[in-house]
Structures are given as structure tokens and as C-alpha cells.
Write an enzyme that holds these catalytic residues in place. Structure first.
Site, PDB file in Angstrom:
ATOM      1  N   HIS A 107      -3.150   7.639   6.251  1.00  0.00           N
ATOM      2  CA  HIS A 107      -3.253   6.361   5.550  1.00  0.00           C
ATOM      3  C   HIS A 107      -4.631   5.774   5.836  1.00  0.00           C
ATOM      4  CE1 HIS A 107      -2.073   2.726   3.599  1.00  0.00           C
ATOM      5  NE2 HIS A 107      -2.162   1.993   4.702  1.00  0.00           N
ATOM      6  N   HIS A 154      -9.805   1.741  -0.374  1.00  0.00           N
ATOM      7  CA  HIS A 154      -8.352   1.577  -0.313  1.00  0.00           C
ATOM      8  C   HIS A 154      -7.892   1.085  -1.680  1.00  0.00           C
ATOM      9  CE1 HIS A 154      -4.362   0.865   0.766  1.00  0.00           C
ATOM     10  NE2 HIS A 154      -4.516   0.244   1.924  1.00  0.00           N
ATOM     11  N   CYS A 202       0.793  -1.226   0.000  1.00  0.00           N
ATOM     12  CA  CYS A 202       0.000   0.000   0.000  1.00  0.00           C
ATOM     13  C   CYS A 202       0.830   1.283   0.000  1.00  0.00           C
ATOM     14  CB  CYS A 202      -0.954  -0.004   1.185  1.00  0.00           C
ATOM     15  SG  CYS A 202      -1.915  -1.527   1.278  1.00  0.00           S
ATOM     16  N   LYS A 208      -9.988   7.460   2.253  1.00  0.00           N
ATOM     17  CA  LYS A 208     -10.339   6.102   1.830  1.00  0.00           C
ATOM     18  C   LYS A 208     -11.813   5.798   2.070  1.00  0.00           C
ATOM     19  CE  LYS A 208      -5.781   3.896   2.137  1.00  0.00           C
ATOM     20  NZ  LYS A 208      -4.935   5.087   2.327  1.00  0.00           N
ATOM     21  N   PHE A 257       2.013  -3.372   3.879  1.00  0.00           N
ATOM     22  CA  PHE A 257       2.345  -4.633   4.528  1.00  0.00           C
ATOM     23  C   PHE A 257       3.863  -4.758   4.686  1.00  0.00           C
ATOM     24  CE2 PHE A 257      -1.556  -7.451   3.312  1.00  0.00           C
ATOM     25  CZ  PHE A 257      -2.323  -6.733   4.196  1.00  0.00           C
ATOM     26  N   GLU A 291      -1.256   4.359  13.473  1.00  0.00           N
ATOM     27  CA  GLU A 291      -1.017   5.655  12.832  1.00  0.00           C
ATOM     28  C   GLU A 291      -1.321   6.802  13.796  1.00  0.00           C
ATOM     29  OE1 GLU A 291      -1.860   8.042   8.646  1.00  0.00           O
ATOM     30  OE2 GLU A 291      -3.092   6.297   9.145  1.00  0.00           O
TER      31      GLU A 291
END
Length: 413
Positions: free
Chosen positions: A300, A333, A162, A328, A391, A311
């Protein structure tokens, strides 16, 4: 780092094709998620589909590249005069001096899924018209865009989950600063496929309703698809850029980039957000800015319980009440395209002086202690931090700003 100019940019996602449609949706706090109707995906989830992606094959001379991912890329390239801007740059610098650096996570894997349905029943061989190198191969996205414009400069695809679309900026910046190129097409493209949908479902990360980043009732992600592109160049005095709307004094710049790899876990962030924090600190350091200089944070914000907590811990360790939101909830996403798409959102916030809402979120989790924006509003926005965390702890933060508001000692020429 020396700032680089984002001379042209464009985005296509479920909230609209091109900047005008994207801006309207952001201003109106309107999302594009809908119940999943993707072919053969029998899942109770919501997705962000770009309508009409498969209506137009890729250009005839590039037919070997034809797949959903490259059709989406082509659709994105033809918005907002972006293709013309790249062609102008190629004429100005030469086709060998314009690079291509893009992010994706699954590339054209849907084409392989479709090919497997047509295997020879006796031998199991894939059909002869399946072109792995030009569709499924991760590099195929850069190869397609390079061929689309007839470019011969350096090209690469970053596939770091991502953070891919954000980390593409870092690769382009290194090439420009090394003097190997003068400009770069930078961005990300990711399209829907069964591998993605069922893969995230197997991880129990899909939400059964539209995702709600940072909401007290958040349950997981909604997957989307998008194509977002930038033309990245060194600042040029007196240059009128950005689809004819910006002068050299208010041009939008890439001020800072921060990368980290915490490798805490294959699919979970460091629980204290250490990797995210290092990426943010790196972006601030390269921009020559402090946390107080940031006017808005595009989070994010995946809407999974652990990611939003990590986050928020990273942000709260550095910032004090800076307005923030995750878009998002509007776009879903978009995985490998997310960093580029959200850089476009950040650039629009700078250009039009507003902060976009976190669509879908109604009750920000008080434990996370963020100044979470629930309704889009006008605001003085001089610098934006945009976070992308993938990831395996592959993290990247970007700082964008207006040229006439660069502070903290950043150089502009």
C-alpha cells in the site's frame, strides 16, 4: 475461493495511457509526478495528473454524466481494447449477466466545486445545468459505466477510502459465486479535485516533494488520479484472453481476497498493523497459499510515517524477505482507484515476469526491515499480493497469480 480470471485489463494514470505506456514506465523505473499546477490549488506539493482528461467530453448521449471523473473513466475504458472486450462479454452472457463494481473516493465532486462558483448571487441556487445525481453522487461512476455499455446487471460503487478499488473485486466475486452474474467490470476511478488536495493538506499528510514510500526521509503522500478496469470472469478452458497474449495455461487469475475493518482511528492505521495483517491472512487463506508462496508484494505504501510502519509490521509478522515495493512513488496515491491500479501493476508483473521498483525511494528505512526493490528487475513471479488499506481501517488484500503456477490446493475450474 474458486479462482476467477482477469481476462482483460487496462490502466490510465500519470505514468501513461494504457498497458504499453504503463509497462514502459514501470520497467524504466520512471514516475509521473510533477509540481502541483491544478487550478486554484495553491499548495506546495507534487501530484500525478493525467494529461488531456478534459480534452474530450463524455459521449454525447451521456452528456448528463459529463465531469472530470467520467471523462477520465471514458479515457480509461477506450484503452487496450477494453470496451470491445466488455461488449463481447455482454453479447456472450447477456446485458443482465454482466455486473459493474467500481471504487472511488470523491467521485465527481469537482463538478460540485465548479457549480458552487456559479451560484445565483441572489438566491444562492446552483446552476440548472448541474446534475448532482449523474456527477457528484458516488454511485454515478457505476451508473455511467453501466450506461456506457448498455448493461442492466447488478451495479455498485464501493467508497471505503483507499481500499475502494480493491474491495470492488470482493463485491464482484460474491455476485459471481452467488450465480447472479457471469462476468463483471471491476476497477476504480478517482480524479483530482480541490476537496481532496486541501483535505489531505489539512491533515498535514501532503509531501512537499515527490513521495518516497518506505524511505528514511519520507514526509507524506503525493496525490494522483487514475482509471483502472478489469473484466472478471470464471476461467474458461481454451479461452484466449488478455488482449490476445495469454493462453489458458498462463492466464492471470484472482486467487484470493482478504478484508478487514479494524476501525482503530478515522485516519490512522492500527499502530501494530493488526487490520492489515488480518486482511493479508484472509487473502492467503482464501487462495489456499502460505506466505512462502508469494513472490512479490505490491505494498500500500503511502509514504506517511505511520502507514508505512504499520504495513511493515504486518508484513514482517508473516513474510521473510519477500521482495516488495510501493508503486505510489511513480503514480501518486490515486485514492479510490489505487487498489485497481495496483492490481493492474501486479498483473503486469505476472504477465511480464518482473518486479517493479519503488520509484522515488533511495534509502529504505532500515527500521522497517523490508526487502524493498529499488530498481525494476526480471524475476520469476507466480503470485503477487497487493495491499490496499483505507481510512477507518477498511483494509483489503488481493492475491493474483498465473494459472500454470497455482499451488496450495486452489481450484482452477
Amino acid at each position: 475461493m474458486k479462482p476467477l480470471q482477469l481476462t482483460h485489463f487496462t490502466a490510465t494514470s500519470c505514468i501513461g495511457r494504457g498497458l504499453d505506456a504503463t509497462l514502459r514506465a514501470l520497467r524504466e523505473s520512471r514516475g509521473g509526478l510533477a509540481p502541483c499546477r491544478f487550478e486554484r490549488a495553491e499548495l506546495e506539493t507534487w501530484i500525478g495528473t493525467v494529461d488531456g482528461v478534459d480534452d474530450t467530453p463524455v459521449r454525447a448521449d451521456l452528456s448528463a454524466f459529463d465531469c472530470r471523473n467520467h471523462r477520465l473513466a471514458q479515457l480509461g475504458l477506450t484503452q487496450d481494447g477494453f470496451a470491445e472486450a466488455v461488449e463481447s462479454a455482454a453479447a456472450r452472457y447477456g446485458v443482465a449477466r454482466v455486473g459493474v463494481f467500481l471504487g472511488t473516493s470523491t467521485s465527481g465532486i469537482l463538478q460540485t466545486e465548479l457549480a458552487y462558483r456559479r451560484r445565483d448571487p441572489q438566491s444562492g441556487a446552483l446552476p440548472a445545468d448541474f446534475h448532482y445525481a449523474e456527477t457528484h453522487n458516488t454511485y454515478s461512476l457505476a451508473a455511467f459505466v453501466r450506461a456506457y455499455f448498455g448493461l442492466v446487471g447488478p451495479a455498485a460503487v464501493i467508497s471505503s477510502a483507499c481500499s475502494s478499488g480493491a474491495k470492488a473485486f470482493a463485491s464482484a466475486r460474491r455476485m459471481i459465486e452467488a450465480g447472479l452474474i457471469d462476468a463483471a467490470v471491476v476497477g476504480g476511478v478517482d480524479s483530482l479535485c480541490l476537496t481532496t488536495l486541501y483535505g489531505f493538506n489539512s491533515l498535514e499528510l501532503l509531501s512537499s516533494e515527490p513521495c518516497k514510500p518506505f524511505d528514511i526521509t519520507r514526509k507524506g503522500i503525493s496525490i494522483g488520479e487514475a482509471a483502472a478496469f478489469f473484466l472478471l470472469e470464471r476461467p474458461r478452458n481454451g479461452h484466449r484472453a488478455g488482449m490476445g497474449t495469454e493462453t489458458s495455461d498462463d492466464a492471470i487469475l484472482l486467487l484470493g481476497i482478504g478484508e478487514s475493518s479494524d476501525a482503530h482511528h478515522m485516519s490512522s492505521p492500527h499502530p501494530e498493523g493488526l487490520g492489515a495483517r488480518r486482511a493479508i491472512e484472509g487473502a492467503l487463506a482464501t487462495a489456499g497459499l502460505g506466505p512462502a508462496d508469494i513472490d512479490y508484494v505490491n505494498l500500500h505504501g503511502t509514504a506517511t510515517p505511520s502507514n508505512d510502519v504499520a504495513e511493515s509490521l504486518a508484513l514482517n509478522a508473516l513474510f521473510d524477505g519477500t521482495p516488495a515495493s510501493s508503486t505510489k512513488g511513480a503514480t501518486g496515491h490515486t485514492l479510490g482507484a489505487a487498489g485497481a491500479l495496483e492490481a493492474v501493476v501486479s498483473a503486469l508483473a505476472l504477465r511480464h515476469q518482473f518486479v517493479p521498483a519503488g520509484v522515488g525511494t533511495t534509502q529504505p528505512d532500515p527500521v522497517l526491515q523490508l526487502d524493498y526493490v529499488l530498481a525494476s528487475r526480471d524475476a520469476r513471479v507466480r503470485t503477487v499480493l497487493s495491499n490496499s488499506f483505507g481510512f477507518g481501517g477498511t483494509n483489503c488484500s488481493l492475491i493474483l497469480g498465473r494459472r500454470n503456477s497455482v499451488r496450495g490446493g486452489s481450484e482452477t475450474s
